[in-house]
Design an enzyme around this catalytic site. Structure first.
Site, mmCIF file in Angstrom:
data_model
loop_
_atom_site.group_PDB
_atom_site.id
_atom_site.type_symbol
_atom_site.label_atom_id
_atom_site.label_comp_id
_atom_site.label_asym_id
_atom_site.label_seq_id
_atom_site.Cartn_x
_atom_site.Cartn_y
_atom_site.Cartn_z
ATOM 1 N N TYR A 71 -8.220 6.127 2.093
ATOM 2 C CA TYR A 71 -7.603 4.474 2.578
ATOM 3 C C TYR A 71 -9.166 4.114 3.191
ATOM 4 C CZ TYR A 71 -3.172 4.490 3.854
ATOM 5 O OH TYR A 71 -1.561 4.148 4.026
ATOM 6 N N LYS B 87 -2.576 17.656 -3.720
ATOM 7 C CA LYS B 87 -2.713 17.890 -5.435
ATOM 8 C C LYS B 87 -3.855 17.791 -5.593
ATOM 9 C CE LYS B 87 -0.580 15.528 -8.329
ATOM 10 N NZ LYS B 87 0.662 15.765 -9.078
ATOM 11 N N ASP C 287 3.728 16.067 -5.049
ATOM 12 C CA ASP C 287 4.465 15.764 -5.868
ATOM 13 C C ASP C 287 6.433 16.893 -5.461
ATOM 14 O OD1 ASP C 287 3.444 17.330 -7.351
ATOM 15 O OD2 ASP C 287 3.863 16.643 -8.864
ATOM 16 N N ASP D 27 1.545 8.666 4.059
ATOM 17 C CA ASP D 27 1.755 7.764 4.612
ATOM 18 C C ASP D 27 3.444 7.317 3.401
ATOM 19 O OD1 ASP D 27 2.079 5.038 5.288
ATOM 20 O OD2 ASP D 27 1.087 4.548 2.810
ATOM 21 N N ASP E 132 7.154 8.160 4.658
ATOM 22 C CA ASP E 132 8.224 6.580 5.214
ATOM 23 C C ASP E 132 9.948 7.635 4.241
ATOM 24 O OD1 ASP E 132 6.811 4.445 4.981
ATOM 25 O OD2 ASP E 132 7.764 3.690 4.181
HETATM 26 C C1 IPM Z 1 2.054 2.866 8.432
HETATM 27 C C2 IPM Z 1 1.353 1.773 7.669
HETATM 28 C C3 IPM Z 1 0.394 2.025 7.229
HETATM 29 C C4 IPM Z 1 -0.430 2.151 6.773
HETATM 30 C C5 IPM Z 1 -0.337 0.425 7.053
HETATM 31 C C6 IPM Z 1 0.674 -1.207 7.970
HETATM 32 C C7 IPM Z 1 -1.635 0.084 7.515
HETATM 33 O O1 IPM Z 1 2.645 1.656 6.365
HETATM 34 O O2 IPM Z 1 1.632 3.760 9.681
HETATM 35 O O3 IPM Z 1 2.853 3.950 7.808
HETATM 36 O O4 IPM Z 1 -0.976 2.125 5.525
HETATM 37 O O5 IPM Z 1 -0.859 4.069 7.328
HETATM 38 MG MG MG Z 2 3.023 3.623 5.768
#
Ligand code: IPM
Ligand code: MG
Length: 368
Positions: free
Chosen positions: A142, A192, A225, A249, A253
């Site tokens: 990032y 990884k 993975d 990240d 999710d």
């Molecule tokens: C998260 C989001 C952020 C990230 C974005 C909005 C920059 O997806 O906090 O998970 O990628 O960290």
């Molecule tokens: Mg995210």
């Protein structure tokens, strides 16, 4: 002693709607529990860009550094898609994380009983799930340099750099081990190392910190993975997962959907202790700004409300009050109150964002 201070940054899309419900919870604590916060509010993301031409004004950044905790809604929206990278709404959030040095991002994925039928996975796979993803938040791909799109001969090349120092790995590993000690005492580290040198270093440093300081905690390693695969196969094998910024990240999710909806998952981003002993901290839901449903009163405020509960626990040492909020949410879900994102295939009538807030406030009243 002065009241604890909060900076609220509702942001874009559904951010303001879900944050409005958090404001009501904060007011409830003032009125019913005698816990009063000094609250200020400001802009971040696209709305800040619209007003100031930057997704985070320097004054807002300075305020964020001074308060006890920042609460953030969400940033971004399609109207900002073509903006220059440097002023995209997301840059506002990334600047807050970087300049506050919020290196440990805690993303708990808990499956509430009432929602265990609702996950896309089988009920016995997710029922009772309670795991914590600790995502490194201020380094890695990032932020690594060099980055950008350059021209090489007659074509363009996009570049980002994965970069981790030993100390960056060690400090987030410590956060994970500390948390594990308060939970089921197990950490799984994901990288990884089979293809990335930064992953090899990650594994070495996590192992060294473990041996030197946390040998009582059970440590395992997994390629990220394979970790994704195991998270969907049998997520309950995990307690704390520690991983880098990008893998974290993605994996968070994925973990969020185990719980039924992205609208359920809170997060805490913590840095070093400030002079008053409290950690630098920002709390935000894991979900985004959901522009498709923004402004319609459909959004689920629970992730944002649970993020405030995390603030009570991690910034203000009010674990009992945090649990009160979490139990109120659990009660409301058990009563069958559902926003649209929580409606199963069998359908039913979803409640509005504000009605979900009403129900949680009523459950809080009933807790007294
Ligand atoms: C998260 C989001 C952020 C990230 C974005 C909005 C920059 O997806 O906090 O998970 O990628 O960290
Ligand atoms: Mg995210």
């Amino acid at each position: 002693m002065s009241n604890p201070s909060l900076l609220i940054l509702p942001g874009d899309g559904i951010g303001p709607e879900v944050m409005a419900e958090v404001r009501r919870i904060i007011d409830w604590f003032g009125a019913k529990r005698g816990i009063t916060f000094d609250v200020s509010e400001d802009l971040v993301g696209g709305c800040a860009y619209d007003k100031h031409g930057t997704p985070l004004h320097d004054d807002t950044m300075a305020k964020a550094q001074e308060v006890d905790a920042v609460l953030l809604g969400a940033v971004g929206g399609p109207q900002y898609d073509n903006l220059d990278f440097s002023v995209k709404p997301e840059r506002g959030l990334l600047r807050l994380r970087k300049e506050m040095d919020l290196y440990a991002n805690l993303r708990p994925a808990q499956c509430f009983d009432a929602l265990s039928d609702f996950s896309s996975l089988k009920k016995d796979v997710v029922a009772g799930l309670d795991i914590m993803i600790v995502r490194e938040l201020t380094s890695g791909v990032y932020f690594g340099e060099p980055r950008g799109v350059i021209r090489e001969g007659n074509e363009r090349v996009g570049i980002n750099t994965q970069r981790y120092t030993e100390s960056e790995i060690a400090r987030v590993a410590r956060s994970a081990f500390e948390l594990a000690r308060k939970r089921s005492n197990k950490v799984c580290s994901m990288e990884k190392a089979n293809v990335m040198e930064s992953g090899v270093l990650w594994r070495e440093v996590v192992t060294e910190v473990h041996q030197a300081e946390y040998a009582d905690v059970e440590l395992s390693h997994m390629y990220a993975d394979a970790g994704a695969m195991q998270l969907t196969r049998w997520p309950k094998q995990f307690d704390v997962i520690v991983t880098d910024n990008l893998f974290g990240d993605l994996l968070s999710d994925l973990a969020a959907m185990l719980t039924g909806s992205l609208g359920m998952l809170p997060s805490a981003s913590l840095g070093a202790p400030m002079a008053n002993g409290r950690p630098k901290a920002l709390y935000e839901p894991v979900h985004g700004s959901a522009p498709d449903i923004a402004g319609q009163g459909k959004a689920n405020p629970i992730a944002c409300i649970l993020s405030f509960a995390m603030a009570l626990r991690y910034s203000f040492d009010m674990g009992d009050e945090a649990a009160r909020v979490e139990k109120a949410v659990e009660q409301v879900l058990a009563d069958g109150v559902r926003t649209a994102d929580l409606m199963g295939p069998e359908g039913g009538t979803p409640v509005s964002t504000a009605a979900m807030g009403d129900a949680i406030l009523a459950a809080l009243d009933a807790s007294l």
